[in-house]
Design an enzyme around this catalytic site. Sequence first.
Site, short mmCIF file in Angstrom:
data_model
loop_
_atom_site.label_atom_id
_atom_site.label_comp_id
_atom_site.label_asym_id
_atom_site.label_seq_id
_atom_site.Cartn_x
_atom_site.Cartn_y
_atom_site.Cartn_z
CG LEU A 8 -1.91 -1.20 1.41
CD1 LEU A 8 -2.79 -0.98 2.51
CD2 LEU A 8 -2.71 -1.53 0.04
NE ARG A 15 0.38 12.65 10.16
CZ ARG A 15 0.28 11.60 10.78
NH1 ARG A 15 0.72 11.63 12.18
NH2 ARG A 15 -0.15 10.46 10.45
CD GLN A 73 -6.91 3.88 -2.00
OE1 GLN A 73 -5.86 4.12 -1.87
NE2 GLN A 73 -7.96 3.57 -1.45
N GLY A 137 -4.01 1.00 15.59
CA GLY A 137 -5.31 -0.01 15.78
C GLY A 137 -5.00 -0.92 16.75
CG ASN A 167 -3.07 -4.01 12.50
OD1 ASN A 167 -2.42 -4.89 12.29
ND2 ASN A 167 -3.79 -3.16 11.69
CE1 TYR A 364 39.81 21.11 -11.29
CE2 TYR A 364 40.51 22.25 -13.01
CZ TYR A 364 39.79 21.10 -12.59
OH TYR A 364 39.01 20.77 -13.36
CG ASN A 375 56.69 17.96 -5.94
OD1 ASN A 375 56.00 18.95 -5.82
ND2 ASN A 375 57.41 17.74 -4.92
CE1 TYR A 385 34.25 24.85 -20.53
CE2 TYR A 385 33.94 26.57 -18.72
CZ TYR A 385 33.30 25.89 -20.08
OH TYR A 385 32.17 26.01 -20.27
C1 UD1 Z 1 -3.45 1.56 9.66
C2 UD1 Z 1 -4.42 0.42 10.46
C3 UD1 Z 1 -3.99 0.53 11.79
C4 UD1 Z 1 -2.49 0.18 12.10
C5 UD1 Z 1 -1.75 1.16 11.44
C6 UD1 Z 1 -0.29 0.96 11.50
C7 UD1 Z 1 -6.42 0.42 9.15
C8 UD1 Z 1 -7.68 0.88 9.05
N1 UD1 Z 1 -5.57 0.63 10.45
O1 UD1 Z 1 -3.85 2.71 10.41
O2 UD1 Z 1 -4.59 -0.49 12.66
O3 UD1 Z 1 -2.29 0.19 13.54
O4 UD1 Z 1 -2.06 1.32 10.14
O5 UD1 Z 1 0.58 1.77 11.18
O6 UD1 Z 1 -5.87 -0.42 8.30
N2 UD1 Z 1 -3.20 3.67 2.36
C9 UD1 Z 1 -3.65 3.80 0.96
N3 UD1 Z 1 -4.68 4.04 0.81
C10 UD1 Z 1 -5.54 4.57 1.63
C11 UD1 Z 1 -5.16 4.50 2.93
C12 UD1 Z 1 -3.90 4.09 3.37
O7 UD1 Z 1 -2.85 3.30 -0.02
O8 UD1 Z 1 -6.64 4.78 1.03
C13 UD1 Z 1 -1.82 3.39 2.84
C14 UD1 Z 1 -0.85 4.28 3.34
O9 UD1 Z 1 -0.13 4.97 2.21
C15 UD1 Z 1 -0.19 3.75 4.25
C16 UD1 Z 1 -0.85 2.44 4.97
O10 UD1 Z 1 -1.78 2.33 3.91
O11 UD1 Z 1 1.09 3.05 3.75
C17 UD1 Z 1 -1.41 2.71 6.04
O12 UD1 Z 1 -2.27 3.94 6.08
P1 UD1 Z 1 -2.40 4.88 7.08
O13 UD1 Z 1 -3.27 5.95 6.67
O14 UD1 Z 1 -1.20 5.33 7.73
O15 UD1 Z 1 -3.33 4.06 8.31
P2 UD1 Z 1 -3.47 4.27 9.89
O16 UD1 Z 1 -4.56 5.12 10.19
O17 UD1 Z 1 -1.86 4.77 10.50
#
Ligand code: UD1
Length: 475
Positions: A8, A15, A73, A137, A167, A364, A375, A385
């Site tokens: 993902l 941020r 996405q 999570g 998680n 240089y 030397n 140049y």
């Molecule tokens: C997510 C988990 C959370 C976990 C945490 C760990 C879910 C709902 N929550 O939360 O349980 O503790 O990661 O870091 O899964 N991303 C996409 N498309 C989206 C949303 C996210 O590609 O629509 C990707 C982000 O780029 C990132 C990853 O998914 O790499 C996690 O997304 P992020 O928004 O950081 O999730 P958290 O809210 O931190």
Amino acid sequence: MPLSLIILAAGQGQRMHSDLPKVLQPLAGRPLLAYVLDAARALAPDAIHIVYGHGGDQVRAAFPQPDLIWALQAQQNGTGHAVAQAMPRIPDDHQVLILYGDVPLIEPATLRNLVALPGEEGLALLSVLLDDATGYGRVLRDNAGNIYRIVEEKDANRKEKSVKEANTGVLVANAGRLRQWLADLKNDNAQGEYYLTDVITMAVRAGIKVQAVPATAVAQVLGVNDRIQLAELETELRRRAAHDLLRAGVTLADPTRLDVRGTVTVGRDVRLDVNVVLEGTVHLGDRVVVGPGAVIRDAVIGADTVVQAYSVIDGARIDAHCIVGPYARLRPGSHLAEGAHVGNFVELKNTALGRGSKANHLTYLGDAQIGERVNVGAGTVTCNYDGQNKWPTAIEDGAFIGSGSMLVAPVTIGANATIGAGSTITKPVPRGGLTLERGRQQSYPAWTPANRVNAEERAATIAQSSLPGETPAAE
Ligand code: UD1
Ligand code: MG
């Protein structure tokens, strides 16, 4: 079982406050996603899918490798929605392993253990035990220790927030099952998103075993959401790289003050002083000593060579027993043969310095082929140049270049020639003998310091002292 990976990487990374997509942010000189791909490829999966969105073109361009399958996405509707974008191309009988593009230090061994857990139908996830799991999570277990749900921070009550098992986001499941569950996801939660984590509840309801293994090292599962976290991972990588070098037999003045941003190989008994930066592919031979603050990029350094403080070496080959620096700069295409010396404020570019030759101060040397035992005096410049073209300089074996010489290229200095200090050499210099080119030195005995205040006399003195037909030398 066939294995498909989904990484993902669609998140915006707001941020970071950056124009660069988050997964392209460099960590120890490489984009975050490159680390995840390394771990992914180490599993030798049947397919690697990357879900991309923000800065998509830039991300795809940075990873042109043909083994990657890209799924767009367009809108970030949550991690569940993100996974669903890659699913159409994954067969039902595959195992699907989900990784995050912004969690770079995950290790293949951890992933292998996880993938081995669930069997044909089950689901397994990687958790992590944290003293403070704020933001994550939480993995909720019943009294018997069985997982029944993951609750997101924003949806959690006080009791759930006190849970320390978090998680990580890394999850493995059967593709056919996952496809069904993803289709049933709802976004009726605090963030209005389709949570991947909700598949846990669905799996439990379907009577499928859900297992969680806590990660053995927290660093492996740390994600990058802001630059503080990025800096923390940089520190972790620095520590790992330093420890690798220590284990390989290198002495480090201070393991916390070394930056390795690439691949370093070493001989025996290498010593590195503080604040050394090693980038790209670097080899340091036996007993090489590197002084404080040296920056070495894409270089091969031979045995017993000493690189002194604050030298910058880039794309250079340095043979054995050389001395470089302090404050030397070797640019791409530089080669020092055995026993050569390059001293302070000496710059070499695309230049070979032969065995035992020396350029010790303020010089240089560009596009030059320099023989053995030459030397090169302080302040020598190869004027390579002309504003349009770069021209070569050749200095043959045993030549002695007096200080402050300008060697206007293209030019050749014959073997064992001596160039008098301050010469501007524009024509070929024969072998041996002395060649010099100098203005006439003049003295004015009648001049006194009082001349300085008498404007008329001063003008006269200046008029008298300028040499006819001379114009200042152009660069
Ligand atoms: C997510 C988990 C959370 C976990 C945490 C760990 C879910 C709902 N929550 O939360 O349980 O503790 O990661 O870091 O899964 N991303 C996409 N498309 C989206 C949303 C996210 O590609 O629509 C990707 C982000 O780029 C990132 C990853 O998914 O790499 C996690 O997304 P992020 O928004 O950081 O999730 P958290 O809210 O931190
Ligand atoms: Mg996150």
